[in-house]
Design a protein around this motif. Structure first.
Motif, PDB file in Angstrom:
ATOM      1  N   ARG A 140       0.776  -1.140   0.027  1.00 46.38           N
ATOM      2  CA  ARG A 140       0.000  -0.070   0.034  1.00 46.38           C
ATOM      3  C   ARG A 140       0.930   1.385   0.052  1.00 46.38           C
ATOM      4  N   THR A 141       2.101   1.113   0.300  1.00 47.23           N
ATOM      5  CA  THR A 141       2.984   2.466   0.363  1.00 47.23           C
ATOM      6  C   THR A 141       3.997   2.415  -0.827  1.00 47.23           C
ATOM      7  N   GLN A 142       5.252   1.492  -0.356  1.00 43.50           N
ATOM      8  CA  GLN A 142       6.188   1.691  -1.401  1.00 43.50           C
ATOM      9  C   GLN A 142       5.844   1.177  -2.819  1.00 43.50           C
ATOM     10  N   LEU A 143       5.404  -0.030  -2.808  1.00 39.24           N
ATOM     11  CA  LEU A 143       4.887  -0.710  -3.998  1.00 39.24           C
ATOM     12  C   LEU A 143       3.839   0.357  -4.808  1.00 39.24           C
ATOM     13  N   LYS A 144       3.118   0.790  -4.310  1.00 43.22           N
ATOM     14  CA  LYS A 144       2.042   1.735  -4.888  1.00 43.22           C
ATOM     15  C   LYS A 144       2.623   3.050  -5.461  1.00 43.22           C
ATOM     16  N   GLN A 145       3.636   3.494  -4.676  1.00 45.96           N
ATOM     17  CA  GLN A 145       4.458   4.693  -4.907  1.00 45.96           C
ATOM     18  C   GLN A 145       5.186   4.453  -6.163  1.00 45.96           C
ATOM     19  N   LEU A 146       5.728   3.221  -6.235  1.00 44.54           N
ATOM     20  CA  LEU A 146       6.585   2.848  -7.519  1.00 44.54           C
ATOM     21  C   LEU A 146       5.824   2.865  -8.581  1.00 44.54           C
ATOM     22  N   VAL A 147       4.611   1.914  -8.440  1.00 46.44           N
ATOM     23  CA  VAL A 147       3.725   1.636  -9.646  1.00 46.44           C
ATOM     24  C   VAL A 147       3.145   2.876 -10.171  1.00 46.44           C
ATOM     25  N   ASP A 148       2.674   3.855  -9.407  1.00 44.14           N
ATOM     26  CA  ASP A 148       2.399   5.159  -9.890  1.00 44.14           C
ATOM     27  C   ASP A 148       3.137   5.845 -10.463  1.00 44.14           C
ATOM     28  N   GLU A 149       4.453   5.773 -10.077  1.00 45.27           N
ATOM     29  CA  GLU A 149       5.595   6.717 -10.830  1.00 45.27           C
ATOM     30  C   GLU A 149       5.648   6.119 -12.119  1.00 45.27           C
ATOM     31  N   LYS A 150       5.696   4.705 -12.365  1.00 43.41           N
ATOM     32  CA  LYS A 150       6.085   4.325 -13.584  1.00 43.41           C
ATOM     33  C   LYS A 150       4.617   4.225 -14.430  1.00 43.41           C
ATOM     34  N   ALA A 151       3.673   4.445 -14.077  1.00 41.74           N
ATOM     35  CA  ALA A 151       2.262   4.567 -14.770  1.00 41.74           C
ATOM     36  C   ALA A 151       2.464   5.837 -15.132  1.00 41.74           C
ATOM     37  N   ALA A 152       2.833   6.886 -14.435  1.00 37.29           N
ATOM     38  CA  ALA A 152       3.060   8.412 -14.996  1.00 37.29           C
ATOM     39  C   ALA A 152       3.685   8.056 -16.406  1.00 37.29           C
ATOM     40  N   VAL A 153       4.859   7.454 -16.257  1.00 36.19           N
ATOM     41  CA  VAL A 153       5.911   7.506 -17.324  1.00 36.19           C
ATOM     42  C   VAL A 153       5.211   6.866 -18.625  1.00 36.19           C
ATOM     43  N   VAL A 154       4.528   5.865 -18.162  1.00 39.01           N
ATOM     44  CA  VAL A 154       3.600   5.225 -19.482  1.00 39.01           C
ATOM     45  C   VAL A 154       2.560   6.248 -20.036  1.00 39.01           C
ATOM     46  N   ARG A 155       2.104   7.004 -19.188  1.00 40.06           N
ATOM     47  CA  ARG A 155       0.932   7.840 -19.513  1.00 40.06           C
ATOM     48  C   ARG A 155       1.495   8.937 -20.282  1.00 40.06           C
ATOM     49  N   THR A 156       2.617   9.421 -20.010  1.00 34.00           N
ATOM     50  CA  THR A 156       3.386  10.479 -20.685  1.00 34.00           C
ATOM     51  C   THR A 156       3.754   9.990 -22.148  1.00 34.00           C
ATOM     52  N   TRP A 157       4.260   8.760 -22.095  1.00 32.05           N
ATOM     53  CA  TRP A 157       4.455   8.121 -23.539  1.00 32.05           C
ATOM     54  C   TRP A 157       3.338   7.882 -24.475  1.00 32.05           C
ATOM     55  N   VAL A 158       2.051   7.588 -23.776  1.00 30.03           N
ATOM     56  CA  VAL A 158       0.837   7.510 -24.692  1.00 30.03           C
ATOM     57  C   VAL A 158       0.447   8.955 -25.073  1.00 30.03           C
ATOM     58  N   SER A 159       0.584   9.857 -24.260  1.00 33.00           N
ATOM     59  CA  SER A 159       0.070  11.250 -24.394  1.00 33.00           C
ATOM     60  C   SER A 159       1.182  11.947 -25.633  1.00 33.00           C
ATOM     61  N   THR A 160       2.205  11.481 -25.738  1.00 34.07           N
ATOM     62  CA  THR A 160       3.197  12.169 -26.588  1.00 34.07           C
ATOM     63  C   THR A 160       3.256  11.220 -27.956  1.00 34.07           C
ATOM     64  N   GLY A 161       2.306  10.190 -28.093  1.00 40.00           N
ATOM     65  CA  GLY A 161       2.396   9.389 -29.304  1.00 40.00           C
ATOM     66  C   GLY A 161       3.313   8.291 -29.448  1.00 40.00           C
ATOM     67  N   ARG A 162       4.211   8.330 -28.332  1.00 39.34           N
ATOM     68  CA  ARG A 162       5.231   7.078 -28.289  1.00 39.34           C
ATOM     69  C   ARG A 162       4.749   5.708 -28.223  1.00 39.34           C
ATOM     70  N   LEU A 163       3.437   5.513 -27.608  1.00 42.37           N
ATOM     71  CA  LEU A 163       2.766   4.140 -27.427  1.00 42.37           C
ATOM     72  C   LEU A 163       1.504   4.412 -27.462  1.00 42.37           C
ATOM     73  N   ALA A 164       0.820   3.335 -28.124  1.00 43.31           N
ATOM     74  CA  ALA A 164      -0.444   3.234 -28.321  1.00 43.31           C
ATOM     75  C   ALA A 164      -1.455   3.397 -27.025  1.00 43.31           C
ATOM     76  N   PRO A 165      -2.510   4.041 -26.953  1.00 43.76           N
ATOM     77  CA  PRO A 165      -3.283   4.315 -25.849  1.00 43.76           C
ATOM     78  C   PRO A 165      -3.385   2.994 -25.143  1.00 43.76           C
ATOM     79  N   VAL A 166      -3.103   2.967 -23.995  1.00 47.76           N
ATOM     80  CA  VAL A 166      -3.374   1.934 -22.935  1.00 47.76           C
ATOM     81  C   VAL A 166      -3.310   2.627 -21.388  1.00 47.76           C
ATOM     82  N   ASP A 167      -4.134   2.000 -20.609  1.00 43.87           N
ATOM     83  CA  ASP A 167      -4.007   2.162 -19.245  1.00 43.87           C
ATOM     84  C   ASP A 167      -2.906   1.641 -18.809  1.00 43.87           C
ATOM     85  N   PRO A 168      -1.839   2.582 -18.139  1.00 45.42           N
ATOM     86  CA  PRO A 168      -0.622   2.255 -17.384  1.00 45.42           C
ATOM     87  C   PRO A 168      -0.877   1.288 -16.447  1.00 45.42           C
TER      88      PRO A 168
END
Length: 222
Positions: A140-168
C-alpha cells in the motif's frame, strides 16, 4: 556440516577477524534464506518449521537461530529479498528511453526471474492469496508509489504518441500476470506442454511469444 560462527557476545581478535566474521555471517544468512525460500514455497508459512529450514540449510537449529530469532523473521526476510529483486527492473525503467525497448527489457527481466527463481514467485503468490499479512503495508505504500510513478511514465509516452493508448496500471498488472504465470502455474504449463518445457530454446520461445503479443499491441499506430 555447519559453517562455523562466533558465539553471540564473543570477542573479536582484530579488524581482519571481524571482516572474516562478517563475511561468514553474510554467507550463512544467504544459505538460510535460500533454504527457507524452498521450504516456504512448498509448505507455506504455517506448514513450515524452523527445523525443516535448518535441515535444508544443513545447519543445526541453534546455529540458524543465531541469525533469526523466529520463523516469522526468516519469512519476512525472504519476502523482502524477493520484492527487492523483482522491483529493481521496474524501478530501472527510463522515462527518457525508447518506450518499446524499455518495456522489452522489463518484460524480459521478469521472464528471466520467473524461470530462475520460480519458488520466489510462488511464495509471493501464496502471501498475496493469504491477504498479504506480512507485506500488506509495503504494497500500500512503497509498491503503490513505485507503480504510480512508472504509470505516469507510460501515460506520458501515450500522450506524446510514443505508445498506443493503454491504461498504464492495467498494462503493469498484465505484465506481472503473464510473466509470473510460468512460475506460479508451472505444474499446469508442464501438464499441457509436456517435455517441451525442458528443451533448449523453450524460454526463448516463451519470451518471444510474450514480447510479440505485448509490444505489438503497444507500438504507436500510424
Amino acid at each position: 556440516m555447519d559453517v562455523k560462527v562466533e558465539p553471540a557476545g564473543g570477542q573479536m581478535g582484530g579488524a581482519g577477524e571481524e571482516r572474516q566474521s562478517t563475511r561468514i555471517q553474510s554467507i550463512n544468512r544467504e544459505i538460510i534464506l535460500e533454504a527457507a525460500l524452498e521450504v516456504f514455497s512448498i509448505h507455506g508459512f504455517r506448514g513450515s518449521t524452523v527445523d525443516q529450514i535448518a535441515a535444508r540449510a544443513a545447519m543445526s537449529k541453534p546455529n540458524l537461530l543465531y541469525y533469526f530469532r523466529r520463523k516469522q523473521d526468516i519469512y519476512r526476510a525472504v519476502l523482502e529479498g524477493t520484492l527487492a529483486d523483482w522491483l529493481a527492473p521496474l524501478a530501472a525503467i527510463d522515462p527518457q528511453g525508447d518506450p518499446v525497448e524499455e518495456l522489452r527489457r522489463y518484460i524480459t527481466a521478469k521472464l528471466d526471474m520467473s524461470a530462475q527463481k520460480p519458488a520466489a514467485s510462488r511464495l509471493f503468490a501464496n502471501e498475496i492469496l493469504a491477504g498479504a499479512p506480512v507485506v500488506g503495508d509495503f504494497l500500500r505504500t512503497q509498491l503503490k508509489q513505485l507503480v504510480d510513478e512508472k504509470a505516469a511514465v507510460v501515460r506520458t509516452w501515450v500522450s506524446t504518441g510514443r505508445l498506443a493508448p493503454v491504461d498504464p496500471h492495467h498494462l503493469i498488472f498484465m505484465i506481472w500476470a503473464t510473466t509470473q504465470h510460468y512460475a506460479d502455474f508451472d505444474v499446469q504449463v508442464r501438464a499441457i506442454m509436456g517435455s517441451q518445457v525442458d528443451r533448449p530454446g523453450f524460454r526463448e520461445q516463451t519470451a518471444q511469444a510474450v514480447l510479440t503479443l505485448v509490444l505489438n499491441g503497444l507500438k504507436p499506430r500510424p
